[in-house]
Design a protein around this motif. Sequence first.
Motif, PDB file in Angstrom:
ATOM      1  N   VAL A   1      -8.859   1.833  -3.441  1.00 47.29           N
ATOM      2  CA  VAL A   1      -8.470   3.037  -2.701  1.00 47.29           C
ATOM      3  C   VAL A   1      -9.302   3.114  -1.428  1.00 47.29           C
ATOM      4  N   MET A   2      -8.656   3.485  -0.310  1.00 44.66           N
ATOM      5  CA  MET A   2      -9.332   3.592   0.987  1.00 44.66           C
ATOM      6  C   MET A   2      -9.046   4.943   1.625  1.00 44.66           C
ATOM      7  N   TRP A   3      -9.998   5.413   2.434  1.00 48.59           N
ATOM      8  CA  TRP A   3      -9.850   6.667   3.157  1.00 48.59           C
ATOM      9  C   TRP A   3     -10.037   6.397   4.655  1.00 48.59           C
ATOM     10  N   PHE A   4      -9.095   6.914   5.486  1.00 49.23           N
ATOM     11  CA  PHE A   4      -9.116   6.692   6.926  1.00 49.23           C
ATOM     12  C   PHE A   4      -9.271   8.032   7.648  1.00 49.23           C
ATOM     13  N   ALA A   5     -10.200   8.110   8.591  1.00 49.59           N
ATOM     14  CA  ALA A   5     -10.518   9.355   9.301  1.00 49.59           C
ATOM     15  C   ALA A   5      -9.390   9.779  10.231  1.00 49.59           C
TER      16      ALA A   5
ATOM     17  N   VAL B   1     -22.306  11.151   8.039  1.00 52.50           N
ATOM     18  CA  VAL B   1     -22.190  11.920   9.285  1.00 52.50           C
ATOM     19  C   VAL B   1     -21.517  13.274   9.045  1.00 52.50           C
ATOM     20  N   GLY B   2     -21.337  13.637   7.781  1.00 53.14           N
ATOM     21  CA  GLY B   2     -20.724  14.919   7.453  1.00 53.14           C
ATOM     22  C   GLY B   2     -19.377  14.754   6.774  1.00 53.14           C
ATOM     23  N   SER B   3     -18.717  15.870   6.521  1.00 56.81           N
ATOM     24  CA  SER B   3     -17.417  15.861   5.850  1.00 56.81           C
ATOM     25  C   SER B   3     -16.321  15.502   6.850  1.00 56.81           C
ATOM     26  N   VAL B   4     -15.517  14.494   6.509  1.00 55.00           N
ATOM     27  CA  VAL B   4     -14.496  13.965   7.408  1.00 55.00           C
ATOM     28  C   VAL B   4     -13.114  14.133   6.781  1.00 55.00           C
ATOM     29  N   ASP B   5     -12.153  14.664   7.554  1.00 58.14           N
ATOM     30  CA  ASP B   5     -10.763  14.748   7.094  1.00 58.14           C
ATOM     31  C   ASP B   5     -10.165  13.344   7.087  1.00 58.14           C
ATOM     32  N   ALA B   6      -9.576  12.951   5.964  1.00 57.88           N
ATOM     33  CA  ALA B   6      -9.120  11.571   5.831  1.00 57.88           C
ATOM     34  C   ALA B   6      -7.787  11.477   5.111  1.00 57.88           C
ATOM     35  N   ILE B   7      -7.090  10.352   5.354  1.00 53.90           N
ATOM     36  CA  ILE B   7      -5.878   9.988   4.644  1.00 53.90           C
ATOM     37  C   ILE B   7      -6.259   8.999   3.550  1.00 53.90           C
ATOM     38  N   LYS B   8      -5.821   9.277   2.323  1.00 46.48           N
ATOM     39  CA  LYS B   8      -6.150   8.443   1.161  1.00 46.48           C
ATOM     40  C   LYS B   8      -5.025   7.449   0.904  1.00 46.48           C
ATOM     41  N   VAL B   9      -5.380   6.166   0.809  1.00 43.93           N
ATOM     42  CA  VAL B   9      -4.392   5.094   0.662  1.00 43.93           C
ATOM     43  C   VAL B   9      -4.783   4.205  -0.516  1.00 43.93           C
ATOM     44  N   GLU B  10      -3.786   3.792  -1.288  1.00 44.25           N
ATOM     45  CA  GLU B  10      -4.026   2.958  -2.465  1.00 44.25           C
ATOM     46  C   GLU B  10      -3.330   1.613  -2.331  1.00 44.25           C
ATOM     47  N   ARG B  11      -4.009   0.541  -2.712  1.00 41.17           N
ATOM     48  CA  ARG B  11      -3.380  -0.786  -2.821  1.00 41.17           C
ATOM     49  C   ARG B  11      -2.477  -0.765  -4.052  1.00 41.17           C
ATOM     50  N   VAL B  12      -1.232  -1.177  -3.883  1.00 39.91           N
ATOM     51  CA  VAL B  12      -0.257  -1.177  -4.977  1.00 39.91           C
ATOM     52  C   VAL B  12      -0.247  -2.561  -5.632  1.00 39.91           C
ATOM     53  N   ARG B  13      -0.534  -2.587  -6.924  1.00 39.58           N
ATOM     54  CA  ARG B  13      -0.521  -3.835  -7.685  1.00 39.58           C
ATOM     55  C   ARG B  13       0.338  -3.676  -8.930  1.00 39.58           C
ATOM     56  N   ASP B  14       0.783  -4.781  -9.450  1.00 46.68           N
ATOM     57  CA  ASP B  14       1.561  -4.787 -10.687  1.00 46.68           C
ATOM     58  C   ASP B  14       0.608  -4.531 -11.857  1.00 46.68           C
ATOM     59  N   PRO B  15       0.728  -3.393 -12.555  1.00 44.22           N
ATOM     60  CA  PRO B  15      -0.205  -3.076 -13.643  1.00 44.22           C
ATOM     61  C   PRO B  15      -0.121  -4.047 -14.815  1.00 44.22           C
ATOM     62  N   THR B  16       0.959  -4.809 -14.900  1.00 43.15           N
ATOM     63  CA  THR B  16       1.060  -5.805 -15.972  1.00 43.15           C
ATOM     64  C   THR B  16       0.279  -7.072 -15.633  1.00 43.15           C
ATOM     65  N   GLN B  17      -0.130  -7.196 -14.344  1.00 43.72           N
ATOM     66  CA  GLN B  17      -0.857  -8.377 -13.900  1.00 43.72           C
ATOM     67  C   GLN B  17      -2.353  -8.125 -13.752  1.00 43.72           C
TER      68      GLN B  17
ATOM     69  N   PHE C   1       0.840  -1.199   0.000  1.00 43.98           N
ATOM     70  CA  PHE C   1       0.000   0.000   0.000  1.00 43.98           C
ATOM     71  C   PHE C   1       0.872   1.246   0.000  1.00 43.98           C
ATOM     72  N   ARG C   2       0.302   2.369  -0.452  1.00 46.99           N
ATOM     73  CA  ARG C   2       0.989   3.652  -0.369  1.00 46.99           C
ATOM     74  C   ARG C   2      -0.018   4.752  -0.083  1.00 46.99           C
ATOM     75  N   VAL C   3       0.442   5.759   0.660  1.00 49.16           N
ATOM     76  CA  VAL C   3      -0.399   6.915   0.990  1.00 49.16           C
ATOM     77  C   VAL C   3      -0.373   7.890  -0.176  1.00 49.16           C
ATOM     78  N   LEU C   4      -1.557   8.353  -0.593  1.00 45.07           N
ATOM     79  CA  LEU C   4      -1.675   9.284  -1.710  1.00 45.07           C
ATOM     80  C   LEU C   4      -1.820  10.733  -1.264  1.00 45.07           C
ATOM     81  N   GLY C   5      -2.217  10.957   0.007  1.00 46.39           N
ATOM     82  CA  GLY C   5      -2.393  12.317   0.496  1.00 46.39           C
ATOM     83  C   GLY C   5      -3.605  12.433   1.390  1.00 46.39           C
ATOM     84  N   THR C   6      -4.079  13.660   1.579  1.00 49.42           N
ATOM     85  CA  THR C   6      -5.244  13.919   2.426  1.00 49.42           C
ATOM     86  C   THR C   6      -6.405  14.425   1.586  1.00 49.42           C
ATOM     87  N   GLU C   7      -7.614  14.093   2.012  1.00 49.37           N
ATOM     88  CA  GLU C   7      -8.827  14.548   1.327  1.00 49.37           C
ATOM     89  C   GLU C   7      -9.967  14.635   2.333  1.00 49.37           C
TER      90      GLU C   7
END
Length: 238
Positions: free
Chosen positions: A197-201, A175-191, A163-169
């Motif tokens: 993508v996940m967001w954590f409060a 329950v309203g607008s939540v400040d979150a950290i955006k994280v992406e699962r890293v996979r081999d694009p040839t596979q 996984f890698r962190v992509l930034g904040t959003e």
Amino acid sequence: MRRALLFAFALLALPTVHAADPQPFSASYTADFKQLPVGGGSATRSLEKNADGTWTLNFQASMMIASLTEVSTFKADKGTLLPQTYHFERGGLGKSKTVDLVFDWSTKFVTGTDRKGPIKIPLNTGILDKSTYQLALQNDVAAGKKTMSYQVVDGDETDTYDFRVLGTEKVDTKVGSVDAIKVERVRDPTQTKRITVMWFAKNYDYLLVRLQQVETDGKEYNIMLQDGTVNGKSVKGS
């Protein structure tokens, strides 16, 4: 299709997985399956401490065509997650599936059964099941890590989840607008062209608030927080 839908719900290789002290939580989610002629679904996820000091991580999901249950028990020992048992059950249309695993730290083996038969693989510190790795990811994001890698028991072998962190959003939830950290699962694009993508409060112990998955055929699934509590504190956005 059914497998992809349920994976979207559940979603979540270092020598050890360091984690802060677990915080009990409970959360419910709604689901939106774009480009599919099915209704929405719902899911719940919770973490609670047991009387013997172990923890139970519970996930339940249901929709029109299938249901899924995942239950993990683990110990938190000096900042390391040590899985004890794992149960997975999927039912509904198509093939059902059940997986049961025992993590025996005295013999250093993971034993159990799945649809393909008996399982017995070596157990080393840092190995997680398909549920507890999500908690380890949540904790590592909270610790400020930018890249994460986990060894996860997958069938009769272990696989590496990166996984890698992509930034904040800001995420607009029920329950309203939540400040979150955006994280992406890293996979081999040839596979594979699958995207997860996940967001954590940020202000609620990095509870999962949104999950988006795009399949190789372009179908998209979104899981969104409906309500939740972390250590007794209700999740509220702005």
